[in-house]
Write a protein that holds these residues in place. Structure first.
Motif, short mmCIF file in Angstrom:
data_model
loop_
_atom_site.label_atom_id
_atom_site.label_comp_id
_atom_site.label_asym_id
_atom_site.label_seq_id
_atom_site.Cartn_x
_atom_site.Cartn_y
_atom_site.Cartn_z
N ASP A 276 14.13 -20.70 11.59
CA ASP A 276 14.99 -19.53 11.76
C ASP A 276 14.32 -18.49 12.64
OD1 ASP A 276 16.81 -17.50 11.56
OD2 ASP A 276 16.79 -17.38 9.37
N THR A 277 14.83 -18.32 13.85
CA THR A 277 14.23 -17.38 14.80
C THR A 277 14.65 -15.93 14.56
OG1 THR A 277 16.03 -17.78 16.39
CG2 THR A 277 14.05 -19.14 16.58
N SER A 278 15.47 -15.69 13.55
CA SER A 278 15.81 -14.31 13.20
C SER A 278 14.77 -13.71 12.27
CB SER A 278 17.18 -14.24 12.52
OG SER A 278 17.12 -14.79 11.21
N ARG A 279 13.79 -14.51 11.88
CA ARG A 279 12.77 -14.06 10.95
C ARG A 279 11.41 -14.62 11.37
NH1 ARG A 279 13.80 -15.63 5.22
NH2 ARG A 279 11.54 -15.50 5.04
N PRO A 280 10.31 -14.06 10.87
CA PRO A 280 8.99 -14.58 11.24
C PRO A 280 8.72 -15.94 10.61
CG PRO A 280 8.79 -12.85 9.59
CD PRO A 280 10.23 -12.87 10.00
N LEU A 281 7.65 -16.56 11.05
CA LEU A 281 7.22 -17.82 10.46
C LEU A 281 6.97 -17.64 8.97
CD1 LEU A 281 4.65 -18.92 13.20
CD2 LEU A 281 6.76 -20.14 12.64
N PRO A 282 7.10 -18.71 8.17
CA PRO A 282 6.81 -18.60 6.74
C PRO A 282 5.41 -18.04 6.50
CG PRO A 282 7.84 -20.70 7.23
CD PRO A 282 7.55 -20.05 8.55
N ASP A 283 5.30 -17.09 5.61
CA ASP A 283 4.01 -16.46 5.35
C ASP A 283 3.23 -17.29 4.34
OD1 ASP A 283 1.88 -14.80 5.33
OD2 ASP A 283 2.98 -12.98 4.81
N THR A 284 2.75 -18.44 4.80
CA THR A 284 1.93 -19.34 4.01
C THR A 284 0.67 -19.67 4.80
OG1 THR A 284 2.95 -21.35 4.89
CG2 THR A 284 3.99 -20.35 2.95
N PRO A 285 -0.39 -20.13 4.14
CA PRO A 285 -1.62 -20.46 4.87
C PRO A 285 -1.42 -21.48 5.99
CG PRO A 285 -2.05 -20.38 2.51
CD PRO A 285 -0.57 -20.25 2.67
N LEU A 286 -0.43 -22.36 5.86
CA LEU A 286 -0.24 -23.42 6.83
C LEU A 286 -0.05 -22.88 8.25
CD1 LEU A 286 0.26 -26.41 7.55
CD2 LEU A 286 2.65 -26.09 6.84
N TRP A 287 0.69 -21.79 8.40
CA TRP A 287 1.03 -21.27 9.73
C TRP A 287 0.28 -19.99 10.11
CZ3 TRP A 287 5.44 -23.64 7.27
CH2 TRP A 287 5.96 -24.73 7.98
N GLU A 288 -0.66 -19.54 9.30
CA GLU A 288 -1.24 -18.22 9.54
C GLU A 288 -1.93 -18.13 10.91
OE1 GLU A 288 -3.29 -15.02 6.81
OE2 GLU A 288 -4.69 -16.64 7.23
N GLU A 289 -2.70 -19.12 11.29
CA GLU A 289 -3.43 -19.01 12.56
C GLU A 289 -2.50 -19.01 13.77
OE1 GLU A 289 -5.56 -22.45 14.13
OE2 GLU A 289 -4.85 -23.62 12.41
N HIS A 290 -1.26 -19.48 13.59
CA HIS A 290 -0.31 -19.55 14.70
C HIS A 290 0.63 -18.34 14.78
CE1 HIS A 290 -1.66 -23.67 15.18
NE2 HIS A 290 -1.35 -23.92 13.93
N ARG A 291 0.54 -17.43 13.84
CA ARG A 291 1.48 -16.31 13.80
C ARG A 291 1.44 -15.44 15.07
NH1 ARG A 291 3.77 -15.43 8.75
NH2 ARG A 291 4.25 -13.27 9.28
#
Length: 364
Positions: A276-291
Motif C-alpha cells: 500500500d503506497t498510501s502508507r509507509p512500510l510495515p513498522d517491523t524489524p524486517l523492513w527497518e533498514e530499508h525505510r
C-alpha cells in the motif's frame, strides 16, 4: 495511517493505493479459474483493507533485533553465495533453497531438542513398565543398564539428525548451501505487480535459462484461507492469493506453514501494508533498514521523528515485551468481520432482465 505521497513519479501506474482504487470488473460468482480446490463450506475469502500493523509470529522470530544485529556484523555468512530471495523497500521476492539443502534441513528438524524431550515421556513409561515386569529384587540401576541399549537405539537417529546436518553444512558449505533454480513469486510495492515465475523445461526456461513470468496487479488478487483436518481432530489453516480473473494461484502461506487462522490474517495484513503506497512500510524489524529508501516511508519517519534504528538497537527484554504485545494483537484480529474496501472498486454491471413473453388465448 496515511501520509502525503512525495515523489509521485516514483511508483508505477498500477501501484496499490488503498485510498484510490481503480475501477475493476465485477467478478462473476464461482467463475474464478484459480480456485478449483475452493470449498465454499470450509474455506474463507478474506476482505481487503482496514489492516493493522502486525506480522506473523514466525516473521517476528526470524527477524528479531538480536538476529538483525548479528547479520549486520556478518552480512555474508555464506561467503559470496547468491540467493534469489530479495526483501527490500521495493519487493518481496520469495525463493527456496536447493533440494539437497531442504533435505538436510528436513532431517535436522527431527534432531530438535524439543522433539527428543517429547519422546522422553513414552520412554520413561516404557522403562517403568519394563522394570515392573522384571523379576523381584532387580535393582533400579540394573534395570537402567538393561534398558540403555533400547534408549540408544531409539535416540541414535535423532542425535544423528541433530549433529550431522550442521556438520555437513560447515564442512561443505559451497556444495550443500545452494539456492534453487530461481524465485517462485514476487510482490513489488513500487510497480504494484505480482509476478509468478514458471520453470518449464519445454518452455523459455528450458531454452534460454530464463523463467516465464506471469504478472498481474496486486489489487486483482484475493486472499483465501483453506482449512485442513489433521490427526486428532484439529484444524490447521494456510493462506493463498488467487487472481480474480486469471488462473494464477500463489500459496503465500508457505512462508508461515500450516497454522492458526489469526497467523494467516496477520500475514495478509502485513503484505497489504507492504504493497500500500498510501502508507509507509510495515513498522517491523524486517523492513527497518530499508525505510529511508522508500519516499512515502522516509517522509513519514521525518514527520514523526521515528528513530532510524528503533528496532535494531532495542534490547532483548524490551523486544520480548513488544513481541508479546503484537502476539496479543494478532490473536485479537477479526479479519473476516471487516468491511471489504475492494467492493467499492467493482464496476456496476446490472444483470440483464429476463424477457417474459406474454401469451394470450382466444375464447373459441
Amino acid at each position: 495511517m496515511t501520509t502525503d505521497k512525495p515523489a509521485s513519479g516514483y511508483y508505477g501506474p498500477k501501484a496499490y493505493d488503498s485510498e484510490h482504487l481503480p475501477q475493476q470488473k465485477r467478478p462473476a460468482p464461482g467463475a474464478n479459474p484459480a480456485l478449483p480446490w475452493f470449498n465454499r463450506k470450509a474455506d474463507r475469502k478474506l476482505p481487503w483493507g482496514h489492516t493493522e500493523d502486525v506480522a506473523p509470529q514466525i516473521v517476528r522470530r526470524r527477524n528479531r533485533p538480536e538476529m538483525l544485529r548479528k547479520f549486520e556484523k556478518n552480512p555474508t555468512p555464506f561467503g559470496d553465495l547468491q540467493t534469489h530471495q530479495r526483501i527490500d523497500h521495493e519487493r518481496y521476492r520469495h525463493a527456496t533453497a536447493a533440494l539437497r539443502t531442504r533435505i538436510l534441513l528436513f532431517f535436522n528438524a527431527f534432531g530438535n531438542p524439543i522433539v527428543m524431550a517429547f519422546i522422553a515421556f513414552p520412554m520413561i513409561f516404557t522403562f517403568l513398565t519394563n522394570w515392573y515386569h522384571q523379576p523381584s529384587g532387580t535393582g533400579f540401576l540394573h534395570a537402567i543398564v538393561d534398558f540403555s541399549p533400547f534408549v540408544a537405539l531409539v535416540y541414535a537417529p535423532f542425535i544423528a539428525c541433530n549433529l550431522i546436518p550442521p556438520a555437513l553444512f560447515k564442512l561443505f558449505p559451497r556444495w550443500l548451501i545452494k539456492p534453487d533454480k530461481g524465485p517462485l513469486w514476487e510482490l513489488n510495492r513500487r510497480t504494484g505487480l505480482v509476478t509468478v515465475f514458471h520453470y518449464d523445461k519445454k518452455g523459455t526456461w528450458g531454452k534460454t535459462g530464463q523463467p516465464d513470468e506471469e504478472t498481474a496487479p496486486f489489487y486483482e488478487f484475493d486472499a483465501y484461507t483453506s482449512n485442513e483436518l489433521i490427526h486428532g481432530g484439529g484444524v490447521v489453516h494456510t493462506l493463498y492469493l488467487a487472481n480474480r480473473y486469471r488462473n494464477i494461484l500463489i500459496p503465500i502461506g508457505t512462508l508461515i506453514g500450516k497454522t492458526r487462522p489469526e497467523e494467516c490474517y496477520a500475514l495478509w495484513d502485513m503484505f497489504q501494508n507492504f504493497m500500500d503506497t498510501s502508507r509507509p512500510l510495515p513498522d517491523t524489524p524486517l523492513w527497518e533498514e530499508h525505510r529511508p529508501n522508500d519516499p512515502v516511508t522516509a517522509e513519514h519517519d521525518r514527520q514523526s521523528h521515528r528513530p532510524p534504528r528503533y528496532w535494531r538497537d532495542m534490547d532483548n527484554e524490551i523486544w520480548k515485551v513488544k513481541n508479546d504485545e503484537m502476539a496479543t494483537q494478532v490473536l485479537r484480529l477479526n479479519t473476516p468481520g471487516r468491511l471489504d474496501i475492494m467492493r467499492k472498486s467493482w464496476a456496476y454491471s446490472p444483470r440483464p432482465r429476463r424477457q417474459h413473453v406474454a401469451t394470450s388465448t382466444r375464447a373459441g
